[in-house]
Design a protein around this motif. Structure first.
Motif, PDB file in Angstrom:
ATOM      1  N   GLU A 261       3.103  66.837 -12.923  1.00  0.00           N
ATOM      2  CA  GLU A 261       2.331  67.930 -12.477  1.00  0.00           C
ATOM      3  C   GLU A 261       1.550  67.228 -11.370  1.00  0.00           C
ATOM      4  O   GLU A 261       1.458  66.010 -11.173  1.00  0.00           O
TER       5      GLU A 261
ATOM      6  N   ASP B  34      -4.826  56.222 -16.978  1.00  0.00           N
ATOM      7  CA  ASP B  34      -4.165  56.658 -18.120  1.00  0.00           C
ATOM      8  C   ASP B  34      -4.430  58.104 -18.682  1.00  0.00           C
ATOM      9  O   ASP B  34      -5.082  58.584 -18.036  1.00  0.00           O
ATOM     10  N   VAL B  35      -3.629  58.265 -19.896  1.00  0.00           N
ATOM     11  CA  VAL B  35      -3.683  59.851 -20.176  1.00  0.00           C
ATOM     12  C   VAL B  35      -5.299  59.903 -20.711  1.00  0.00           C
ATOM     13  O   VAL B  35      -5.890  61.122 -20.653  1.00  0.00           O
TER      14      VAL B  35
ATOM     15  N   GLU C 203      -4.254  58.752  -7.644  1.00  0.00           N
ATOM     16  CA  GLU C 203      -4.946  59.207  -6.714  1.00  0.00           C
ATOM     17  C   GLU C 203      -4.847  58.569  -5.612  1.00  0.00           C
ATOM     18  O   GLU C 203      -4.618  57.256  -5.469  1.00  0.00           O
TER      19      GLU C 203
ATOM     20  N   PRO D 255       2.755  57.741 -18.972  1.00  0.00           N
ATOM     21  CA  PRO D 255       2.499  58.755 -18.136  1.00  0.00           C
ATOM     22  C   PRO D 255       0.973  58.359 -17.301  1.00  0.00           C
ATOM     23  O   PRO D 255       0.307  57.911 -18.393  1.00  0.00           O
ATOM     24  N   VAL D 256       0.982  58.566 -16.165  1.00  0.00           N
ATOM     25  CA  VAL D 256      -0.399  58.131 -15.526  1.00  0.00           C
ATOM     26  C   VAL D 256      -0.663  59.320 -14.447  1.00  0.00           C
ATOM     27  O   VAL D 256       0.031  60.120 -14.115  1.00  0.00           O
ATOM     28  N   GLU D 257      -2.094  59.011 -13.877  1.00  0.00           N
ATOM     29  CA  GLU D 257      -2.509  59.976 -12.879  1.00  0.00           C
ATOM     30  C   GLU D 257      -2.879  59.202 -11.844  1.00  0.00           C
ATOM     31  O   GLU D 257      -3.633  58.301 -11.904  1.00  0.00           O
TER      32      GLU D 257
ATOM     33  N   THR E 292       0.104  63.731 -11.829  1.00  0.00           N
ATOM     34  CA  THR E 292       0.499  63.111 -13.132  1.00  0.00           C
ATOM     35  C   THR E 292       2.004  62.654 -13.173  1.00  0.00           C
ATOM     36  O   THR E 292       2.948  63.782 -12.864  1.00  0.00           O
TER      37      THR E 292
END
Length: 648
Positions: free
Chosen positions: A310, A350-351, A368, A364-366, A322
């Protein structure tokens, strides 16, 4: 001629004396042709188009040579060497190994679509947690089941109580093992999200409500899992309800081709209740057993390969993606290329939202730090330098734009070919703004599915974030309406500017209501189709004849004395004369009178005198039908499964 040779003598014209035959050269210049010239048909040279290359996908890998790339793309080595020089690379020979980034740049420059083949081997290969995607029909309890597993409440925060986003999080089980879960929406509009979830997963948990059974999105989830070649674990939810019938669900699944364990197959079935939190231990055991059978391992060392689940736009932090790491380790500070965008990873979270230095497989990571917002479903690749990232991003954007323009030109050519047969359609331009990139794609696909033969839904612009002034300006320029989905309401100044310009701004948080509003707008804008229907019928009771006194005043006139037996008869409508069910005449009405007065309309049960233009062949018992043209509008139809369509 004493010193002349026989050949010279022959050239002097005395070959008959010596018996020599020497071929004569034809004189230069114009000469008369004995036979007419043969006209050969002109065969034009076949020009090679980029369409065939665009449709074909070329597989590339790290270390491939220029010769191998030339064979796969079908181009000459000289052409590829020129492209290589323009890129700024130099090689000793055509057998020199190329990096995968340079190979992709060359392939994209000749117009080919590229698929990267990554090496899964490495020095450090360790077991990794499984990635499990929860799929199923809308309102069958997928998010509630995950809330029971991780002791939270996500569905309660979603608008309308249904999931409209793709969520990724890690759940630590009671046994100490961790599982990465992906929660997918079940509504019919979010088909692309479910396909993305199945593409990145190891195991699919198919949630089926015991009181509802197999539904359309359940079948779609099964097809997605089979297409991705992913094993399925069935979770029969809502077993605590009085109307629950798990045996019926098993029979329905078996009829769809799923070989369940109870019937001698290998697909595990677990009966659970998300509300009462029963059967969760059995589901955990089934998932860990399936993961142990699959022996999931991944390369930890080397550059990372990740998949964007996402993407969204944050007001303070910029574009956020994501992602789930598939192999390798994603480290903060690396230069990455995500689809057509590039950037340097500024932070990894992290989440829960905590900062992390690195991301390992199945985590799963985000991230930037990207320069632009990527598309959901793009791959994340790590490159060596900023220059290489810029070059690769520019090449992909150029290829994307070239394919887009080619698709538009091909579509216009097809429209021109079919323009004589297909009637003109009204256009409905729409601007879509949503909170995340995946929702933008889902809403856009759902709106395009509302296309009909009468109205063409043209999505002129899509974006992530709230409605801004530039959207209003664009809508004013092209006459579009603005759709905001799951975004905050625009400022009062923007709303006022849109009201003054006559632009509609539709703000929605539930996909049902959005599609219903747009469907009603399409029905209003549709021109409709003209249909002829019978407005009334009159029966001929008697025939009156008026003799013409002179030619100036006209000849004899026959008047049909009628009684209206159904509907009403109008003077301006077209009349149809029927005799024994067969059409005798069809034409306009010349005169309509009731009690010696001219009238425009006569209702049911009344008697009237009627004269038809150019027709006086009345007989007692004939039926005169009054025909009128009506405009039939299309209908907006919504099914129980959430699928919508426009029926013309």
């Amino acid at each position: 001629y004493f010193h002349a040779s026989p050949e010279l003598l022959a050239r002097k014209g005395i070959e008959e004396e010596l018996g020599l035959k020497v071929s004569k050269k034809k004189p230069k210049g114009k000469y008369k042709r004995e036979s007419p010239p043969v006209v050969a048909p002109y065969v034009p040279k076949l020009k090679r188009t980029n369409k065939s290359l665009q449709e074909r996908t070329v597989e590339i890998f790290d270390g491939m040579t220029l010769v191998e790339l030339a064979k796969r793309t079908g181009e000459g080595i000289g052409v590829l060497q020129d492209i290589l020089i323009n890129v700024g690379e130099s090689i000793d020979s055509e057998f020199h190994p190329l990096s995968i980034d340079i190979a992709e740049l060359i392939a994209m420059e000749v117009g080919a679509s590229v698929k990267r083949i990554h090496v899964s081997e490495g020095k450090e290969i360790l077991p990794r947690p499984p990635v499990v995607t929860v799929m199923g029909h809308v309102d069958h309890g997928k998010t509630s089941l995950l809330d029971s597993l991780r002791q939270t409440s996500v569905a309660a925060n979603e608008a309308g109580g249904i999931t409209q986003h793709l969520g990724a999080f890690v759940v630590s089980m009671q046994s100490g093992a961790s599982i990465t879960f992906l929660d997918t929406p079940g509504h019919a509009a979010f088909s692309a999200m479910r396909a993305r979830g199945a593409a990145v997963t190891d195991i699919v948990v198919l949630v089926v409500a015991a009181d509802d059974g197999v539904m359309p999105q359940t079948l779609e989830a099964i097809s997605h899992a089979k297409a991705a070649n992913v094993p399925i674990v069935v979770a029969v939810n809502k077993c605590d309800k009085p109307a629950a019938n798990s045996e019926r669900v098993k029979l329905q699944l078996a009829s769809e081709g799923l070989l369940l364990e109870d019937m001698g197959g290998d697909i595990q079935v677990v009966e659970v209740s998300a509300l009462k939190k029963t059967g969760l231990d059995n589901l955990e055991e089934a998932l860990l057993l399936q993961a142990e059978v699959m022996n999931l391992k991944a390369r930890v060392d080397g550059p990372a390969q990740a998949y964007v689940v996402e993407a969204r736009l944050h007001k303070g932090r910029g574009p956020l993606a994501t992602a789930i790491v598939k192999a390798g380790t994603l480290v903060c500070g690396q230069h990455v290329v995500v689809g057509s965008e590039w950037g340097r990873i500024r932070a990894i979270r992290d989440v829960v939202g905590n900062l992390a230095e690195r991301a390992t497989p199945a985590m799963p990571v985000e991230i930037e730090g990207l320069k632009g917002l990527p598309m959901a479903g793009d791959d994340i690749i790590v490159v060596q330098s900023e220059e290489r990232a810029r070059m690769l991003s520019a090449g992909r954007k150029k290829k994307f734009e070239r394919d887009r323009l080619l698709k538009i030109s091909n579509g216009r050519a097809e429209e021109l070919e079919q323009s004589e047969e297909v009637p003109q359609r009204a256009e409905m331009p729409i601007i879509v703004k949503a909170d995340v990139q995946g929702t933008v794609q889902a809403v856009t696909d759902a709106l395009r599915s509302l296309n009909s033969p009468q109205v063409f839904v043209n999505v002129v612009h899509v974006g992530v974030g709230p409605v801004c002034q530039s959207d209003v300006d664009l809508a004013q320029a092209c006459g579009a309406c603005i759709v905001g989905f799951n975004v905050k309401s625009p400022a009062s100044s923007i709303t006022m500017a849109a009201t003054q310009a006559g632009i509609k701004i539709l703000m929605h948080r539930v996909i049902y209501h959005l599609l219903e509003d747009i469907g009603n707008m399409i029905v209003e804008k549709a021109p409709g189709t003209f249909e002829t229907q019978v407005a009334g019928e009159a029966e001929v009771l008697n025939i009156f004849e008026i003799k013409g006194k002179s030619k100036a005043k006209g000849g004899d006139v026959k008047i049909a004395g009628c009684r209206v037996i159904d509907g009403c008869v109008s003077k301006t409508a077209t009349m149809r004369l029927l005799r024994s069910g067969e059409v005798v005449f069809e034409g306009p009405c010349a005169s309509l009178k009731q009690e010696k007065h001219d009238v425009e309309k006569v209702g049911k049960g009344n008697e009237c005198g009627l004269v038809l233009c150019n027709c006086d062949a009345f007989q007692i018992g004939d039926v005169i039908q009054c025909l009128e043209q009506v405009v039939r509008k299309p209908k907006f139809i919504s099914s129980e499964s959430g699928a919508v369509r426009i029926e013309c």
